[in-house]
Write a protein that holds these residues in place. Structure first.
Motif, PDB file in Angstrom:
ATOM      1  N   PHE A  20       0.828  -1.211   0.000  1.00 57.71           N
ATOM      2  CA  PHE A  20       0.000   0.000   0.000  1.00 57.71           C
ATOM      3  C   PHE A  20       0.864   1.262   0.000  1.00 57.71           C
ATOM      4  N   ILE A  21       1.841   1.313   0.873  1.00 55.19           N
ATOM      5  CA  ILE A  21       2.707   2.489   0.937  1.00 55.19           C
ATOM      6  C   ILE A  21       3.617   2.545  -0.285  1.00 55.19           C
ATOM      7  N   GLY A  22       4.009   1.407  -0.809  1.00 54.64           N
ATOM      8  CA  GLY A  22       4.856   1.379  -2.001  1.00 54.64           C
ATOM      9  C   GLY A  22       4.173   1.963  -3.225  1.00 54.64           C
ATOM     10  N   LEU A  23       2.855   1.943  -3.249  1.00 52.07           N
ATOM     11  CA  LEU A  23       2.130   2.521  -4.385  1.00 52.07           C
ATOM     12  C   LEU A  23       2.062   4.044  -4.322  1.00 52.07           C
ATOM     13  N   TRP A  24       2.434   4.644  -3.197  1.00 54.34           N
ATOM     14  CA  TRP A  24       2.412   6.100  -3.105  1.00 54.34           C
ATOM     15  C   TRP A  24       3.481   6.734  -3.983  1.00 54.34           C
ATOM     16  N   ALA A  25       4.651   6.105  -4.079  1.00 53.37           N
ATOM     17  CA  ALA A  25       5.765   6.692  -4.839  1.00 53.37           C
ATOM     18  C   ALA A  25       5.426   6.868  -6.323  1.00 53.37           C
ATOM     19  N   PRO A  26       4.943   5.839  -7.033  1.00 52.33           N
ATOM     20  CA  PRO A  26       4.599   6.066  -8.439  1.00 52.33           C
ATOM     21  C   PRO A  26       3.441   7.040  -8.619  1.00 52.33           C
TER      22      PRO A  26
END
Length: 62
Positions: A39-45
């Motif tokens: 979930f947090i990893g999708l914030w960067a893109p």
């Protein structure tokens, strides 16, 4: 050094924020919280996409 000046302070801070987000997401994923890490990893893109969108709008107005 000229590249950082050309990049701009706001864009540099956003890229550093993306790097921190990726590191936090990897930490969460590898420590066992896979769903939170994804979930947090999708914030960067998403943040990078917003940056690109705003840059396109800015160049379209000129």
């Amino acid at each position: 050094m000229d590249y950082f000046k050309k990049l701009g302070t706001a864009n540099l801070l956003m890229l550093l924020l993306c790097a921190v987000i990726i590191l936090v997401a990897e930490y969460l994923f590898l420590t066992g919280d896979q769903m939170y890490g994804i979930f947090i990893g999708l914030w960067a893109p998403t943040l990078l996409g917003v940056m690109i969108y705003l840059k396109l709008i800015d160049h379209g107005g000129k």
